[in-house]
Design an enzyme around this catalytic site. Sequence first.
Site, PDB file in Angstrom:
ATOM      1  N   LYS A  13       0.818  -1.220   0.000  1.00 33.14           N
ATOM      2  CA  LYS A  13       0.000   0.000   0.000  1.00 33.14           C
ATOM      3  C   LYS A  13       0.844   1.259   0.000  1.00 33.14           C
ATOM      4  O   LYS A  13       0.564   2.210  -0.715  1.00 33.14           O
ATOM      5  CB  LYS A  13      -0.884   0.049   1.253  1.00 33.14           C
ATOM      6  CG  LYS A  13      -2.243  -0.537   1.059  1.00 33.14           C
ATOM      7  CD  LYS A  13      -3.106  -0.274   2.280  1.00 33.14           C
ATOM      8  CE  LYS A  13      -2.436  -0.752   3.535  1.00 33.14           C
ATOM      9  NZ  LYS A  13      -2.585  -0.076   4.727  1.00 33.14           N
ATOM     10  N   ARG A  87     -10.358   1.322   9.211  1.00 30.00           N
ATOM     11  CA  ARG A  87      -9.892  -0.048   9.401  1.00 30.00           C
ATOM     12  C   ARG A  87     -10.920  -0.898  10.142  1.00 30.00           C
ATOM     13  O   ARG A  87     -10.671  -2.079  10.377  1.00 30.00           O
ATOM     14  CB  ARG A  87      -8.624  -0.014  10.255  1.00 30.00           C
ATOM     15  CG  ARG A  87      -7.315  -0.233   9.483  1.00 30.00           C
ATOM     16  CD  ARG A  87      -6.252  -0.186  10.540  1.00 30.00           C
ATOM     17  NE  ARG A  87      -4.949  -0.677  10.211  1.00 30.00           N
ATOM     18  CZ  ARG A  87      -3.961   0.059   9.713  1.00 30.00           C
ATOM     19  NH1 ARG A  87      -4.166   1.302   9.344  1.00 30.00           N
ATOM     20  NH2 ARG A  87      -2.760  -0.469   9.575  1.00 30.00           N
ATOM     21  N   ARG A 126      11.005  -6.176   5.435  1.00 31.44           N
ATOM     22  CA  ARG A 126      10.781  -4.807   4.952  1.00 31.44           C
ATOM     23  C   ARG A 126      11.699  -3.804   5.667  1.00 31.44           C
ATOM     24  O   ARG A 126      11.815  -3.805   6.884  1.00 31.44           O
ATOM     25  CB  ARG A 126       9.318  -4.420   5.194  1.00 31.44           C
ATOM     26  CG  ARG A 126       9.042  -2.963   4.930  1.00 31.44           C
ATOM     27  CD  ARG A 126       7.585  -2.700   4.716  1.00 31.44           C
ATOM     28  NE  ARG A 126       6.783  -2.774   5.929  1.00 31.44           N
ATOM     29  CZ  ARG A 126       5.467  -2.597   5.944  1.00 31.44           C
ATOM     30  NH1 ARG A 126       4.804  -2.372   4.826  1.00 31.44           N
ATOM     31  NH2 ARG A 126       4.805  -2.663   7.087  1.00 31.44           N
ATOM     32  N   ARG A 161      10.534  -1.093  10.670  1.00 25.52           N
ATOM     33  CA  ARG A 161       9.498  -0.570  11.555  1.00 25.52           C
ATOM     34  C   ARG A 161       9.420  -1.422  12.802  1.00 25.52           C
ATOM     35  O   ARG A 161       9.540  -2.638  12.733  1.00 25.52           O
ATOM     36  CB  ARG A 161       8.150  -0.585  10.837  1.00 25.52           C
ATOM     37  CG  ARG A 161       7.925   0.674  10.070  1.00 25.52           C
ATOM     38  CD  ARG A 161       6.693   0.601   9.238  1.00 25.52           C
ATOM     39  NE  ARG A 161       5.537   0.071   9.962  1.00 25.52           N
ATOM     40  CZ  ARG A 161       4.314   0.059   9.446  1.00 25.52           C
ATOM     41  NH1 ARG A 161       4.102   0.545   8.244  1.00 25.52           N
ATOM     42  NH2 ARG A 161       3.301  -0.441  10.135  1.00 25.52           N
ATOM     43  N   ARG A 172      -1.409  -8.190  13.653  1.00 26.34           N
ATOM     44  CA  ARG A 172      -1.901  -7.239  12.647  1.00 26.34           C
ATOM     45  C   ARG A 172      -2.693  -7.953  11.563  1.00 26.34           C
ATOM     46  O   ARG A 172      -3.716  -7.449  11.104  1.00 26.34           O
ATOM     47  CB  ARG A 172      -0.723  -6.446  12.059  1.00 26.34           C
ATOM     48  CG  ARG A 172      -0.195  -5.414  13.063  1.00 26.34           C
ATOM     49  CD  ARG A 172       1.201  -4.945  12.725  1.00 26.34           C
ATOM     50  NE  ARG A 172       1.240  -4.230  11.469  1.00 26.34           N
ATOM     51  CZ  ARG A 172       2.328  -4.145  10.688  1.00 26.34           C
ATOM     52  NH1 ARG A 172       3.453  -4.745  11.052  1.00 26.34           N
ATOM     53  NH2 ARG A 172       2.294  -3.472   9.583  1.00 26.34           N
TER      54      ARG A 172
HETATM   55  P1  AMP Z   1       0.055   1.339   9.282  1.00 27.15           P
HETATM   56  O1  AMP Z   1       1.282   2.114   8.979  1.00 27.15           O
HETATM   57  O2  AMP Z   1      -1.136   1.791   8.458  1.00 27.15           O
HETATM   58  O3  AMP Z   1       0.254  -0.160   9.220  1.00 27.15           O
HETATM   59  O4  AMP Z   1      -0.338   1.679  10.802  1.00 27.15           O
HETATM   60  C1  AMP Z   1       0.551   1.394  11.864  1.00 27.15           C
HETATM   61  C2  AMP Z   1      -0.221   1.215  13.159  1.00 27.15           C
HETATM   62  O5  AMP Z   1      -0.930   2.433  13.449  1.00 27.15           O
HETATM   63  C3  AMP Z   1      -1.303   0.142  13.135  1.00 27.15           C
HETATM   64  O6  AMP Z   1      -0.779  -1.151  13.381  1.00 27.15           O
HETATM   65  C4  AMP Z   1      -2.212   0.630  14.249  1.00 27.15           C
HETATM   66  O7  AMP Z   1      -1.651   0.376  15.520  1.00 27.15           O
HETATM   67  C5  AMP Z   1      -2.191   2.136  14.048  1.00 27.15           C
HETATM   68  N1  AMP Z   1      -3.261   2.584  13.113  1.00 27.15           N
HETATM   69  C6  AMP Z   1      -3.106   3.217  11.919  1.00 27.15           C
HETATM   70  N2  AMP Z   1      -4.291   3.484  11.354  1.00 27.15           N
HETATM   71  C7  AMP Z   1      -5.226   3.014  12.210  1.00 27.15           C
HETATM   72  C8  AMP Z   1      -6.648   2.965  12.197  1.00 27.15           C
HETATM   73  N3  AMP Z   1      -7.356   3.455  11.169  1.00 27.15           N
HETATM   74  N4  AMP Z   1      -7.286   2.392  13.257  1.00 27.15           N
HETATM   75  C9  AMP Z   1      -6.592   1.901  14.294  1.00 27.15           C
HETATM   76  N5  AMP Z   1      -5.262   1.887  14.376  1.00 27.15           N
HETATM   77  C10 AMP Z   1      -4.574   2.439  13.344  1.00 27.15           C
END
Ligand code: AMP
Length: 216
Positions: A13, A87, A126, A161, A172
Site C-alpha cells: 500500500k 480499518r 521490509r 518498523r 496485525r
Molecule cells: P500502518 O502504517 O497503516 O500499518 O499503521 C501502523 C499502526 O498504526 C497500526 O498497526 C495501528 O496500531 C495504528 N493505526 C493506523 N491506522 C489506524 C486505524 N485506522 N485504526 C486503528 N489503528 C490504526
Amino acid sequence: MKLMIMGPPGAGKGTQAKHLVEEFGIAHLSTGDILRSEVANGTELGETAKSYMDKGALVPDDVMNAMIGEHVLKHRSDGFLLDGYPRTLDQASCIDGFFSDKEIRLDGVLNIKVDDGLLVDRIVNRISCGNKGCGAVYNSKSRPPAKEGVCDECGAALKSRSDDDAEKLKTRLENYREKTEPVVGHYRSKGLLHEVSGEGAIDAVWEALRAEVQKF
Ligand code: AMP
C-alpha cells in the site's frame, strides 16, 4: 480526486500510495504515518497511540475518529488518498457520515489483494527510508538497496518498523481479517470498490491500479 486505499499489511500500500499521490497530485493521508509522527513528537495522542502500535494492535476507534476529520478537511479541495483508515466498520460509518455532512464525494476505494504467505515474507524483510519526505520501501531479500542501510533515492538511513516482527505481524494480520476485511465488503456493497492483485511486480501492480483509477 478523493480516494481510499486498502489492503493487508505488506500488500504494498505504502509504495503504491506514493505513486498515486504523485500521479494525481493529491495529499497522502496515511493514519500510520500521522500516528508515527505524533509518537516522534511526543504528543498526548502519540503517547496514547504508542501503547497500541507497539503491540501491533489497533488504536481505539474513538481516538482515530476524532483525529481524521481535520486532516480530511485540510485537503478537501486539492483531493486526498486515505491510507490506513477506515480499518473497522465503526470507522467506516464515522467517515461515511462525515463525508455526507461535509458534502465530500468519495470517488472510489482501491483494494490490493495478497495471499497471507507472501505478506509474512514481505513484512519481516521490509526496510524503509527514515526520511519522511521520501519513505521509499525496500525488501532486504528481494529488493535490497544498492548500499546496505542507505536509501537509493535520497541517501538517508534505512530502518525497520518496530511493528514489523513476526509476532506483531500475526496480530496485525488477525486484526485485518477480523476487523478490516468487513470494511472492504462494506465499500463493495456501496459499489465503490476496485480490486487489483498485489502479488506481481511493483510496476505491474501500479499499472493495474492506474488503469482502475482512470475508470472512475
Ligand atoms: P500502518 O502504517 O497503516 O500499518 O499503521 C501502523 C499502526 O498504526 C497500526 O498497526 C495501528 O496500531 C495504528 N493505526 C493506523 N491506522 C489506524 C486505524 N485506522 N485504526 C486503528 N489503528 C490504526
